[in-house]
Design an enzyme around this catalytic site. Sequence first.
Site, PDB file in Angstrom:
ATOM      1  N   GLY A 108      60.215  44.783  19.588  1.00  5.45           N
ATOM      2  CA  GLY A 108      60.569  46.137  19.160  1.00  5.45           C
ATOM      3  C   GLY A 108      59.490  47.139  19.519  1.00  5.45           C
ATOM      4  O   GLY A 108      58.658  46.882  20.392  1.00  5.45           O
ATOM      5  N   HIS A 130      59.525  48.217  28.208  1.00  4.24           N
ATOM      6  CA  HIS A 130      60.660  47.375  27.785  1.00  4.24           C
ATOM      7  C   HIS A 130      61.950  47.845  28.466  1.00  4.24           C
ATOM      8  O   HIS A 130      62.768  47.039  28.891  1.00  4.24           O
ATOM      9  CB  HIS A 130      60.867  47.492  26.270  1.00  4.24           C
ATOM     10  CG  HIS A 130      59.723  47.023  25.439  1.00  4.24           C
ATOM     11  ND1 HIS A 130      58.930  47.877  24.710  1.00  4.24           N
ATOM     12  CD2 HIS A 130      59.247  45.774  25.209  1.00  4.24           C
ATOM     13  CE1 HIS A 130      58.025  47.188  24.054  1.00  4.24           C
ATOM     14  NE2 HIS A 130      58.178  45.907  24.343  1.00  4.24           N
ATOM     15  N   GLN A 159      54.945  42.161  33.613  1.00  8.26           N
ATOM     16  CA  GLN A 159      53.716  41.632  34.229  1.00  8.26           C
ATOM     17  C   GLN A 159      52.466  41.953  33.407  1.00  8.26           C
ATOM     18  O   GLN A 159      51.432  41.313  33.561  1.00  8.26           O
ATOM     19  CB  GLN A 159      53.569  42.175  35.661  1.00  8.26           C
ATOM     20  CG  GLN A 159      52.153  42.035  36.136  1.00  8.26           C
ATOM     21  CD  GLN A 159      51.945  41.912  37.607  1.00  8.26           C
ATOM     22  OE1 GLN A 159      52.885  41.872  38.379  1.00  8.26           O
ATOM     23  NE2 GLN A 159      50.686  41.868  37.981  1.00  8.26           N
TER      24      GLN A 159
END
Length: 292
Positions: A42, A48, A159
Site C-alpha cells: 500500500g 507501484h 527494480q
Amino acid sequence: MLRTEDRPAQHPQIVGQAIEVHRWVRQARAAGKTIGLVPTMGALHAGHLSLVAASCQQCDATIVTIFVNPTQFIGGEDFEAYPRNVPQDLKLLGQHEVDLVFIPTQDEMYPAGSSTLVLPPDVAQPLEGLCRPNHFHGVATIVLKLFHMIPADVAYFGQKDYQQTLVVRQMVADLRISMRIAVCPTVRESDGLALSSRNAYLNEHQREQALALSHSLQVASQLVQTGERESASIISKMRQVFADAGVAKIDYIALVDPDTLAEVRQVNAPTLATVAAHVGDARLIDNQLLEP
Ligand code: PAF
C-alpha cells in the site's frame, strides 16, 4: 487516448479472504484469461502504478494486493508507523484497469498459531540480509503465500528492491512455481530521488539529503563511463557524496555481481552499485546497474 489521470475512476472489486481471491483466479483462468499480480504494502506511488500499468498492458486481468507484512519488519523498525492509506490507494488503482484488489487482514495471512516461515535462498544473505536479519524470511513467506493464493501468470516487482527480485526469482525457480517474475525499472522524481513509500517520512531538509543516494549512483556511473575500474576508488567517491550531504548513517555502499551479489573488486563486467542509508526516520535504498 485518455491520459490515466483523466480516465473516469473505475471501481475494482475488493476482497479480503484467500478463498475469495483464489476462486476469482480459478474463474478467470477458466475463462482463458492471463493474470498479472502486483503485490504491494500500500501507500501507493507512481512506482507501484508503473507495475500496475505493465500488468494491465500485458495481462488480461490484474490483481493488486495491499498488505503491510509484519514478518518482514525487524525489531525496532517502522511496522506501526508504515504509511497506510487504503482509500487513497483504491482511488489511484481506480484510474487503472485493475480487476481485483486483495486486502487481507493479518489474521487471514497469518492465522492464529501459524509458525511456518520460508527459509530464503542464499542470495538473501548479503546486503539487506546483514542489515535486516530475517527480513527476507518475511518477504519470502508472504510472497509464497500470495503466489499460492493467487496463481497468476506474471508477478510484477520493482527494480528498486533489487535483492528482493533476486530472492523471489530464486525461490520461484527452486520451488518450481510456474509464474514469470517481471522486474520494472525504478521510478524517480525529476531530481533523481527513487520513489518510496518511506519518502513520506522526510522533511524538506532530509529530502535534499536523501538525494545523496541517487547522486552517489550517478557518480559511480560517470566514473565507470570515464574508465575507472577500481571498486575501492569508486566507493570512496560515493561515500564522499554522502558525507557532503551530511548523511552519516550508511548501512552499505557496495559494488556487486548483479546475479550473486558477491562484492567485485574491479568493474570489468555489468556491476550493480547499491546503497542503503538512514535519513531522519527513513531507511532508504537505491541501486543502479553500471555498464563498463
Ligand atoms: O516490495 C514490497 O512492497 C514488499 O516487500 C512485498 C513484495 C509486497 C511483500 O510484502
